[in-house]
Design an enzyme around this catalytic site. Structure first.
Site, PDB file in Angstrom:
ATOM      1  N   HIS A  36       0.850  -1.188   0.000  1.00  0.00           N
ATOM      2  CA  HIS A  36       0.000   0.000   0.000  1.00  0.00           C
ATOM      3  C   HIS A  36       0.889   1.244   0.000  1.00  0.00           C
ATOM      4  O   HIS A  36       2.065   1.180   0.377  1.00  0.00           O
ATOM      5  CB  HIS A  36      -0.889   0.023   1.238  1.00  0.00           C
ATOM      6  CG  HIS A  36      -1.951  -1.031   1.236  1.00  0.00           C
ATOM      7  ND1 HIS A  36      -3.054  -0.969   2.051  1.00  0.00           N
ATOM      8  CD2 HIS A  36      -2.096  -2.180   0.516  1.00  0.00           C
ATOM      9  CE1 HIS A  36      -3.831  -2.021   1.851  1.00  0.00           C
ATOM     10  NE2 HIS A  36      -3.259  -2.770   0.927  1.00  0.00           N
TER      11      HIS A  36
ATOM     12  N   GLU B 175       1.078   3.789   1.958  1.00  0.00           N
ATOM     13  CA  GLU B 175       1.664   4.122   3.253  1.00  0.00           C
ATOM     14  C   GLU B 175       2.830   3.211   3.591  1.00  0.00           C
ATOM     15  O   GLU B 175       3.860   3.672   4.083  1.00  0.00           O
ATOM     16  CB  GLU B 175       0.600   4.038   4.367  1.00  0.00           C
ATOM     17  CG  GLU B 175      -0.532   5.025   4.233  1.00  0.00           C
ATOM     18  CD  GLU B 175      -1.717   4.504   3.434  1.00  0.00           C
ATOM     19  OE1 GLU B 175      -2.808   5.084   3.565  1.00  0.00           O
ATOM     20  OE2 GLU B 175      -1.563   3.514   2.671  1.00  0.00           O
TER      21      GLU B 175
END
Length: 150
Positions: A54, A56
């Site tokens: 992802h 992040e």
């Protein structure tokens, strides 16, 4: 004082880069206590066939590599969309205490992502098979004089 809107716009710009590169619309930056961007990332789940890639997580990995530490204490994370529980916990493991996001889990759901379900009941069935060898190795690490704790 940080310009939160400007930092969020950088994360949103990375989400556009992600879409343009064939992945999902999620981007992220990490800013240190001085306001300098030390890490950035965007979604690579499809590109890398990695469900943990992802935006992040990619930004956390990038920031840690750039500063040579797994500890991002004092840093702020800016992300184009509310972090899923995995990303939120990755930020916690990295000691990030402040997160700003632009879109939320409901916006993600509206475009076909199932993030919201991960905030609710988790359908994963956990099964423990106790092995003393696993605990023995944990104790071995606990007793090491040169261990690095986190």
């Amino acid at each position: 004082m940080f310009d939160h809107k400007k930092n969020l716009m950088k994360a949103v710009e990375l989400s556009d880069v992600s879409v343009n590169n064939g992945s999902s619309p999620f981007g992220c930056i990490i800013v240190n206590a001085e306001g300098k961007i030390i890490g950035e990332g965007y979604n690579h789940v499809v590109l890398n066939n990695d469900p943990t890639a992802h935006g992040e997580v990619e930004a956390i990995r990038n920031a840690c590599k750039n500063i040579g530490s797994f500890d991002l204490s004092g840093c702020t994370l800016y992300t184009s969309c509310e972090p899923c529980p995995m990303c939120l916990n990755a930020a916690k493991w990295a000691n990030i205490k402040e997160i700003y996001y632009a879109a939320d889990r409901y916006d993600a759901e509206d475009i076909g992502f199932r993030d919201r379900v991960f905030y609710e009941d988790d359908p994963v069935n956990l099964h423990r098979i106790e092995l003393s060898e696993a605990v023995d190795i944990m104790q071995k690490w606990k007793n090491k004089q040169d261990k690095i704790e986190y």
